[in-house]
Design a protein around this motif. Structure first.
Motif, PDB file in Angstrom:
ATOM      1  N   GLU A 155       2.687   2.071  11.502  1.00 48.49           N
ATOM      2  CA  GLU A 155       1.767   0.951  12.008  1.00 48.49           C
ATOM      3  C   GLU A 155       0.287   1.329  11.533  1.00 48.49           C
ATOM      4  O   GLU A 155      -0.548   0.514  11.045  1.00 48.49           O
ATOM      5  CB  GLU A 155       2.028   1.043  13.606  1.00 48.49           C
ATOM      6  N   LEU A 156      -0.073   2.717  11.615  1.00 50.44           N
ATOM      7  CA  LEU A 156      -1.341   3.060  11.112  1.00 50.44           C
ATOM      8  C   LEU A 156      -1.765   2.704   9.646  1.00 50.44           C
ATOM      9  O   LEU A 156      -2.690   1.998   9.302  1.00 50.44           O
ATOM     10  CB  LEU A 156      -1.568   4.359  11.372  1.00 50.44           C
ATOM     11  N   ARG A 157      -0.589   2.865   8.830  1.00 54.03           N
ATOM     12  CA  ARG A 157      -0.782   2.435   7.535  1.00 54.03           C
ATOM     13  C   ARG A 157      -0.706   0.869   7.200  1.00 54.03           C
ATOM     14  O   ARG A 157      -1.532   0.371   6.358  1.00 54.03           O
ATOM     15  CB  ARG A 157       0.354   3.158   6.829  1.00 54.03           C
ATOM     16  N   ARG A 158      -0.071   0.208   8.173  1.00 53.38           N
ATOM     17  CA  ARG A 158       0.004  -1.240   8.077  1.00 53.38           C
ATOM     18  C   ARG A 158      -1.587  -1.817   8.330  1.00 53.38           C
ATOM     19  O   ARG A 158      -1.973  -2.868   8.127  1.00 53.38           O
ATOM     20  CB  ARG A 158       0.898  -1.805   9.031  1.00 53.38           C
ATOM     21  N   LEU A 159      -2.081  -1.149   9.280  1.00 53.21           N
ATOM     22  CA  LEU A 159      -3.313  -1.408   9.854  1.00 53.21           C
ATOM     23  C   LEU A 159      -4.516  -1.365   8.968  1.00 53.21           C
ATOM     24  O   LEU A 159      -5.561  -1.954   8.814  1.00 53.21           O
ATOM     25  CB  LEU A 159      -3.891  -0.731  11.052  1.00 53.21           C
ATOM     26  N   HIS A 160      -4.204  -0.201   8.243  1.00 53.09           N
ATOM     27  CA  HIS A 160      -5.063   0.219   6.957  1.00 53.09           C
ATOM     28  C   HIS A 160      -4.904  -1.088   5.949  1.00 53.09           C
ATOM     29  O   HIS A 160      -6.042  -1.633   5.463  1.00 53.09           O
ATOM     30  CB  HIS A 160      -4.934   1.371   6.206  1.00 53.09           C
ATOM     31  N   ALA A 209       1.563   9.550   2.284  1.00 53.83           N
ATOM     32  CA  ALA A 209       2.350   8.788   1.135  1.00 53.83           C
ATOM     33  C   ALA A 209       1.664   7.697   0.349  1.00 53.83           C
ATOM     34  O   ALA A 209       0.596   6.818   0.999  1.00 53.83           O
ATOM     35  CB  ALA A 209       3.867   8.477   1.387  1.00 53.83           C
ATOM     36  N   PRO A 210       1.467   7.482  -0.997  1.00 56.43           N
ATOM     37  CA  PRO A 210       0.605   6.396  -1.635  1.00 56.43           C
ATOM     38  C   PRO A 210       1.091   4.989  -1.073  1.00 56.43           C
ATOM     39  O   PRO A 210       2.065   4.882  -0.737  1.00 56.43           O
ATOM     40  CB  PRO A 210       1.282   6.573  -3.043  1.00 56.43           C
ATOM     41  N   ILE A 211       0.143   4.228  -1.038  1.00 49.16           N
ATOM     42  CA  ILE A 211       0.180   2.914  -0.613  1.00 49.16           C
ATOM     43  C   ILE A 211       0.083   1.942  -1.982  1.00 49.16           C
ATOM     44  O   ILE A 211      -0.788   1.955  -2.360  1.00 49.16           O
ATOM     45  CB  ILE A 211      -0.768   2.711   0.562  1.00 49.16           C
ATOM     46  N   GLN A 212       1.219   1.338  -1.826  1.00 48.25           N
ATOM     47  CA  GLN A 212       1.389   0.266  -3.079  1.00 48.25           C
ATOM     48  C   GLN A 212       0.207  -0.568  -3.257  1.00 48.25           C
ATOM     49  O   GLN A 212      -0.028  -1.463  -2.366  1.00 48.25           O
ATOM     50  CB  GLN A 212       2.591  -0.403  -3.473  1.00 48.25           C
TER      51      GLN A 212
END
Length: 284
Positions: A155-160, A209-212
């Protein structure tokens, strides 16, 4: 710009004594901070070990004149005796930099009957830093459940990604006085807090992890200390609660565009004012 991230365990030191004013003094001795990001701040939880006051958010505001104190509540429970304030437990950001929009993100809490758990949150504040606007996010992930921690990292990655989309496609305010504020959010961000995940653990690796198609995060301490293992951040002095040994589980992550602005990131190993050690970050 100087920032401190610290799980203060409601001002309870390694010997069990609660003194939030002392905690703030110790933080001030570490750095003349512009922003302090705290985890385990309470309201109405006087029954916790050491007996914290009934409103530590108000205590913070009184101890830090000139700072804006923002709060985000995770666990929110009724009083045990039916009277008095609700029992609340969460995070705080205190900033003397101008604070724009603040957002309180409720993190996922998937059912896990194998472990006790509580509702967790991430507090996001947009601040006007000297070298441009920043998003500062403080969080405290679930301790007992890996399933919940991993969902919270996702969720933190989605919020980013959501914030980056707002940065690329901002909407203007409906008017200057209503709640429909501009939706622009800075792409540059600091995400910090107690991840309850050991260094190089599955949750740690997943966050980095890398974010596409988008800039990702780097561990600020590792960026400034390449090839080294970070020192422990929990259980250094409180060996009762951390009977299995000290670990590094508190981190400050920055978006990759901030890597070149990193000047200092240190984990203080001296203070015993909590069961966790504070992290001091300095950006050029």
């Amino acid at each position: 710009m100087r920032l401190i991230s610290w799980n203060i365990q409601w001002g309870r030191d390694a010997s069990g004594t609660v003194d939030l004013a002392r905690t703030i003094r110790e933080a001030q001795a570490l750095a003349d901070f512009d922003v302090i990001c705290l985890q385990e701040v309470t309201r109405g939880f006087h029954v916790l070990p050491g007996g914290p006051s009934n409103d530590q958010f108000a205590e913070l505001a009184a101890a830090l004149p000139g700072f804006t104190v923002l709060e985000a509540i995770g666990a929110d429970l009724p009083p045990l005796d039916g009277t008095g304030p609700r029992r609340q437990f969460g995070n705080a950001i205190a900033t003397r930099l101008p604070a724009e929009l603040a957002i309180r993100h409720t993190l996922p809490w998937p059912a896990d009957a194998s472990a006790p758990s509580m509702q967790r949150v991430a507090l996001e504040a947009m601040v006007r830093a000297p070298n441009g606007p920043l998003r500062i996010v403080v969080t405290h992930l679930e301790f007992y459940s890996l399933k919940q921690r991993l969902a919270q990292v996702d969720e933190l990655r989605r919020l980013h990604l959501e914030a980056l989309d707002h940065a690329a496609h901002p909407a203007t305010a409906e008017n200057t006085s209503g709640p429909f504020a501009p939706t622009a959010r800075p792409s540059s961000a600091i995400v910090c807090g107690d991840f309850n995940s050991a260094f190089d653990s599955p949750a740690y690796r997943r966050f980095l992890a890398p974010i596409q198609g988008a800039p990702g995060f780097v561990d600020a301490w590792c960026a400034l200390h390449p090839g080294q293992m970070p020192p422990p951040t929990a259980g250094v002095y409180d060996t009762v609660q951390w009977s299995e040994g000290a670990i590094a589980c508190d981190f400050v992550f920055v978006t990759d565009d901030l890597r070149s602005r990193l000047r200092r990131c240190e984990i203080d190993g001296v203070t015993q004012a909590s069961d966790h050690q504070p992290i001091v970050l300095e950006l050029d």
